[in-house]
Design an enzyme around this catalytic site. Structure first.
Site, PDB file in Angstrom:
ATOM      1  CG  ASP A 151      11.378 -30.042   7.500  1.00 18.78           C
ATOM      2  OD1 ASP A 151      11.409 -29.118   8.330  1.00 18.78           O
ATOM      3  OD2 ASP A 151      11.744 -31.204   7.757  1.00 18.78           O
ATOM      4  NE  ARG A 201       7.894 -29.545  12.494  1.00  9.63           N
ATOM      5  CZ  ARG A 201       8.144 -30.401  11.506  1.00  9.63           C
ATOM      6  NH1 ARG A 201       9.196 -30.206  10.706  1.00  9.63           N
ATOM      7  NH2 ARG A 201       7.345 -31.415  11.277  1.00  9.63           N
TER       8      ARG A 201
END
Length: 325
Positions: A151, A201
């Site tokens: 992330d 992402r």
């Protein structure tokens, strides 16, 4: 996963409150808060998260599970996080085997990991410690047949984060990276990471970044997102389009169609608890739809970023506190 930035004029104050221990105590002990937490967080426990994951998979959606926690400054706590991810991966391996696949031959199940939760901020040795622990998680994910995405966090750790992603990909080429469109640097990062097999992402960003490194105006962030999305779609990697914005969703489909990308060569991503009907619509239309599902007791920072992103979330919270929802 981080989503629409600067749509809430109270955002700077809310993010400041996220760093306040006094406000944290007030919010976390207020009974009505639980109602908002339950909207965005899949429970405090691993069994609760696995139950949510199984339900989403049964609906034709994929999942990315995040054990909440970041900015770990205690080496023992960082080891506890690794143990929790090992348990999560073992549970997800069983869920994956019971659930019918929704992504063809690719894993419909992944975990998202924040490197500061693994010790990235533990001084000069932090990057090495975080890399070693991320490798342990990736090895466990390999065994479980589950993907891992690293992330994004605030800009001060972006270089270390992307370097660790590169190191992890030497042995685990399927490791995903997360890029935040509101950072000036992200267009170049997209070019660097748009190679064959690279899962990226793309989100807008939710941390309170200074104007020296990030766009502050919503229109500028949106335009940066469009530029970054075009780079990823034209590249040879696998774009993971993390947006709830209808305009970005429509643009994704148009760009992928123009580039000859079939529905198995990109995916949409949204947060658990947001636009559930749209998630189901995309999945029903044959699009790959992955839901970012956080769980765990360390939900405060995550919740405050969700409130900061969208005025509707703030209104929901106020109504809950006043007992009017």
């Amino acid at each position: 996963m981080t989503h629409p930035v600067l749509s809430n004029p109270l955002r700077p104050a809310i993010l400041a409150a996220a760093r306040s221990s006094r406000v944290r105590r007030l919010v976390t002990t207020a009974p009505p808060t639980r109602r908002l937490v339950d909207r965005f967080v899949a429970g405090d426990s691993l069994p609760a998260a696995l139950a949510v994951a199984e339900g989403l998979l049964a609906s034709g959606r994929a999942v990315s599970i995040d054990h909440l926690g970041e900015d770990t400054l205690d080496p023992d706590q960082a080891r506890v996080v690794v143990d929790e991810y090992r348990a999560l991966l073992a549970g997800l391996g069983a869920v994956r085997e019971r659930a019918s696949t929704v992504f063809g031959g690719d894993p419909a199940v992944e975990v998202s990991v924040k490197l500061t939760a693994l010790g990235l901020s533990l001084g000069a040795d932090g990057p090495r410690i975080a890399l070693d622990r991320a490798r342990a998680i990736c090895s466990a994910a390999d065994t479980a047949g589950v993907w891992v995405t690293v992330d994004a966090e605030d800009h001060t750790v972006t270089d270390d984060t992307l370097q660790i992603v590169r190191e992890l990909r030497r042995d685990h080429p399927w490791v995903g990276a997360v890029l935040q469109a509101y950072l000036y640097r992200t267009e170049q990062d997209c070019r660097d990471l748009a190679g064959a097999g690279s899962r990226v992402r793309l989100c807008k960003g939710a941390y309170d970044e200074p104007a020296a490194v990030a766009y502050r105006d919503r229109a500028d962030v949106d335009e940066s997102y469009r530029r970054c999305l075009r780079i990823l779609v034209k590249g040879d990697g696998y774009p993971m389009v993390a947006s709830h914005d209808p305009a970005m969703i429509a643009l994704t489909d148009a760009l992928c169609s123009e580039a000859g990308r079939g529905p198995d060569r990109f995916e949409h991503q949204m947060l658990f608890g947001i636009r559930d009907r749209e998630q189901l619509r995309l999945a029903g239309a044959g699009r790959r739809m992955r839901v970012y599902v956080p769980y765990g007791s360390q939900w405060y920072g995550y919740l405050m970023r969700r409130i900061a992103e969208r005025p509707s979330n703030l209104r929901f919270f106020v109504r809950s506190v006043l007992g009017r929802d």
